[in-house]
Design a protein around this motif. Sequence first.
Motif, PDB file in Angstrom:
ATOM      1  N   ASN A 100      39.938  -6.635   9.491  1.00 44.72           N
ATOM      2  CA  ASN A 100      39.197  -5.492   9.702  1.00 44.72           C
ATOM      3  C   ASN A 100      39.940  -4.314  10.390  1.00 44.72           C
ATOM      4  OD1 ASN A 100      36.922  -6.566   8.794  1.00 44.72           O
ATOM      5  ND2 ASN A 100      35.659  -5.885  10.423  1.00 44.72           N
ATOM      6  N   GLU A 101      39.623  -3.026  10.127  1.00 39.95           N
ATOM      7  CA  GLU A 101      40.429  -1.881  10.960  1.00 39.95           C
ATOM      8  C   GLU A 101      40.281  -2.238  12.277  1.00 39.95           C
ATOM      9  OE1 GLU A 101      39.389   2.673  12.115  1.00 39.95           O
ATOM     10  OE2 GLU A 101      38.074   1.549  10.893  1.00 39.95           O
ATOM     11  N   ARG A 102      41.505  -2.065  13.161  1.00 40.65           N
ATOM     12  CA  ARG A 102      41.312  -2.354  14.556  1.00 40.65           C
ATOM     13  C   ARG A 102      42.470  -1.426  15.389  1.00 40.65           C
ATOM     14  NH1 ARG A 102      44.414  -7.772  12.637  1.00 40.65           N
ATOM     15  NH2 ARG A 102      46.710  -7.006  13.018  1.00 40.65           N
ATOM     16  N   ASN A 103      42.063  -1.550  16.610  1.00 39.44           N
ATOM     17  CA  ASN A 103      42.917  -0.843  17.521  1.00 39.44           C
ATOM     18  C   ASN A 103      43.369  -1.814  18.535  1.00 39.44           C
ATOM     19  OD1 ASN A 103      44.171   1.894  18.379  1.00 39.44           O
ATOM     20  ND2 ASN A 103      42.933   1.074  20.470  1.00 39.44           N
ATOM     21  N   SER A 104      44.498  -2.116  18.816  1.00 43.58           N
ATOM     22  CA  SER A 104      44.959  -3.186  20.057  1.00 43.58           C
ATOM     23  C   SER A 104      45.919  -2.599  20.953  1.00 43.58           C
ATOM     24  CB  SER A 104      45.921  -4.269  19.248  1.00 43.58           C
ATOM     25  OG  SER A 104      45.158  -4.381  18.092  1.00 43.58           O
ATOM     26  N   LEU A 105      45.496  -3.243  22.130  1.00 43.51           N
ATOM     27  CA  LEU A 105      46.082  -2.761  23.390  1.00 43.51           C
ATOM     28  C   LEU A 105      46.922  -4.210  24.142  1.00 43.51           C
ATOM     29  CD1 LEU A 105      43.781  -0.789  23.290  1.00 43.51           C
ATOM     30  CD2 LEU A 105      43.876  -0.342  25.869  1.00 43.51           C
ATOM     31  N   CYS A 106      48.198  -3.968  24.392  1.00 43.95           N
ATOM     32  CA  CYS A 106      48.804  -4.566  25.168  1.00 43.95           C
ATOM     33  C   CYS A 106      48.815  -4.158  26.589  1.00 43.95           C
ATOM     34  CB  CYS A 106      50.445  -5.039  24.580  1.00 43.95           C
ATOM     35  SG  CYS A 106      51.300  -6.109  25.769  1.00 43.95           S
ATOM     36  N   ILE A 107      48.166  -5.016  27.497  1.00 44.01           N
ATOM     37  CA  ILE A 107      48.054  -4.601  29.068  1.00 44.01           C
ATOM     38  C   ILE A 107      49.080  -5.668  29.698  1.00 44.01           C
ATOM     39  CG2 ILE A 107      46.583  -4.324  30.730  1.00 44.01           C
ATOM     40  CD1 ILE A 107      44.270  -3.604  28.917  1.00 44.01           C
ATOM     41  N   GLU A 108      49.750  -5.147  30.819  1.00 38.89           N
ATOM     42  CA  GLU A 108      50.600  -5.871  31.538  1.00 38.89           C
ATOM     43  C   GLU A 108      50.109  -5.943  33.029  1.00 38.89           C
ATOM     44  OE1 GLU A 108      55.058  -6.001  31.056  1.00 38.89           O
ATOM     45  OE2 GLU A 108      55.071  -5.204  33.017  1.00 38.89           O
ATOM     46  N   MET A 109      49.859  -7.194  33.065  1.00 39.29           N
ATOM     47  CA  MET A 109      49.211  -7.231  34.680  1.00 39.29           C
ATOM     48  C   MET A 109      50.420  -7.016  35.793  1.00 39.29           C
ATOM     49  SD  MET A 109      46.640 -10.463  33.980  1.00 39.29           S
ATOM     50  CE  MET A 109      47.926 -11.418  33.476  1.00 39.29           C
ATOM     51  N   GLN A 110      50.040  -7.116  37.133  1.00 38.11           N
ATOM     52  CA  GLN A 110      50.851  -7.003  37.964  1.00 38.11           C
ATOM     53  C   GLN A 110      52.105  -8.104  38.132  1.00 38.11           C
ATOM     54  OE1 GLN A 110      49.216  -6.287  41.898  1.00 38.11           O
ATOM     55  NE2 GLN A 110      51.038  -5.803  42.986  1.00 38.11           N
ATOM     56  N   ASP A 111      51.647  -9.189  37.701  1.00 32.39           N
ATOM     57  CA  ASP A 111      52.665 -10.396  37.929  1.00 32.39           C
ATOM     58  C   ASP A 111      53.531 -10.501  36.492  1.00 32.39           C
ATOM     59  OD1 ASP A 111      50.893 -11.308  35.665  1.00 32.39           O
ATOM     60  OD2 ASP A 111      50.171 -13.073  36.928  1.00 32.39           O
ATOM     61  N   GLY A 112      53.495  -9.442  35.642  1.00 33.07           N
ATOM     62  CA  GLY A 112      54.239  -9.646  34.221  1.00 33.07           C
ATOM     63  C   GLY A 112      53.783 -10.084  33.111  1.00 33.07           C
ATOM     64  N   ARG A 113      52.783 -10.845  33.350  1.00 31.70           N
ATOM     65  CA  ARG A 113      51.942 -11.587  32.242  1.00 31.70           C
ATOM     66  C   ARG A 113      51.081 -10.387  31.415  1.00 31.70           C
ATOM     67  NH1 ARG A 113      48.694 -16.723  34.143  1.00 31.70           N
ATOM     68  NH2 ARG A 113      48.174 -15.158  35.854  1.00 31.70           N
ATOM     69  N   GLN A 114      51.149 -10.430  30.152  1.00 24.15           N
ATOM     70  CA  GLN A 114      50.472  -9.547  29.038  1.00 24.15           C
ATOM     71  C   GLN A 114      49.224 -10.234  28.510  1.00 24.15           C
ATOM     72  OE1 GLN A 114      53.776  -8.572  26.787  1.00 24.15           O
ATOM     73  NE2 GLN A 114      54.170  -7.020  27.960  1.00 24.15           N
ATOM     74  N   ILE A 115      48.472  -9.525  28.449  1.00 24.75           N
ATOM     75  CA  ILE A 115      47.114  -9.678  27.574  1.00 24.75           C
ATOM     76  C   ILE A 115      46.818  -8.946  26.418  1.00 24.75           C
ATOM     77  CG2 ILE A 115      45.974 -10.688  29.676  1.00 24.75           C
ATOM     78  CD1 ILE A 115      44.164  -8.178  29.193  1.00 24.75           C
ATOM     79  N   ALA A 116      46.170  -9.105  25.536  1.00 23.47           N
ATOM     80  CA  ALA A 116      45.889  -8.232  24.239  1.00 23.47           C
ATOM     81  C   ALA A 116      44.296  -8.202  24.430  1.00 23.47           C
ATOM     82  CB  ALA A 116      46.261  -8.894  23.079  1.00 23.47           C
ATOM     83  N   VAL A 117      43.993  -6.892  24.275  1.00 20.22           N
ATOM     84  CA  VAL A 117      42.535  -6.332  23.940  1.00 20.22           C
ATOM     85  C   VAL A 117      42.697  -5.585  22.757  1.00 20.22           C
ATOM     86  CG1 VAL A 117      40.764  -5.120  24.895  1.00 20.22           C
ATOM     87  CG2 VAL A 117      42.392  -6.066  26.167  1.00 20.22           C
TER      88      VAL A 117
END
Length: 230
Positions: free
Chosen positions: A137-154
């Motif tokens: 599907n159509e999508r918009n993705s964000l990579c968010i980096e937390m304070q400890d350097g780890r990354q998550i995707a939303v």
Amino acid sequence: MNMIGTFVKPMHPEGRRFVAIFLVIALALFLMSDFLGWVGLGLTVWCYYFFRDPKRTTPVDSNLFISPADGVVSLIGRAVPPAELGMDGTELTRVSVFMNVFNCHVNRSPIAGTVRKVAYRPGKFFNASLDKASSDNERNSLCIEMQDGRQIAVVQIAGLVARRIVCFVRDDARLEAGERFGLIRFGSRVDVYLPEGVKPLVSVGQTMVAGETVLADMSYDGPARTGRTG
């Protein structure tokens, strides 16, 4: 005042022109038939309700991941974040929250961090509750980096009815947990890819409240949660 606030919620500015269009159509329908006019007016109220943007109280704890969307947990499983984010390709635990056309569609950040990348990809419009919606599907993705350097995707995913994903943030933006970052019009889904080792504290079928429901806790080392419907 409290009683009024229970039923009348603030509307996000994105909805103003849609409500105006629905209202004009309703007034035109009244010229044709009272019945059609009242139907149009009912749809106008629904449109306002769809774009509601109520205040939420977000738990203040840097270990917590908060639901990014109102709706129901439709899927929990391992998956690779969208390739366009340029993450390392490792499978992570993905929690999917499905929003129907009656849910509030304003999306909120699950955790505090810095947006390292925003990536839009056009696609199809399968029912957002299906697993294949994440890839097709159509999508918009964000990579968010937390304070400890780890990354998550939303990932905001358009659904069967949705045809427009709106994102309010750009690369290098700073987000607080529970802060609004976008919305999706008329039925959709939001996926959260948790860091390795973080277990969800929700189960499939659970009702979520954006900005308030705890999705996961980085300090929790017990088993993944299961649910019972009764």
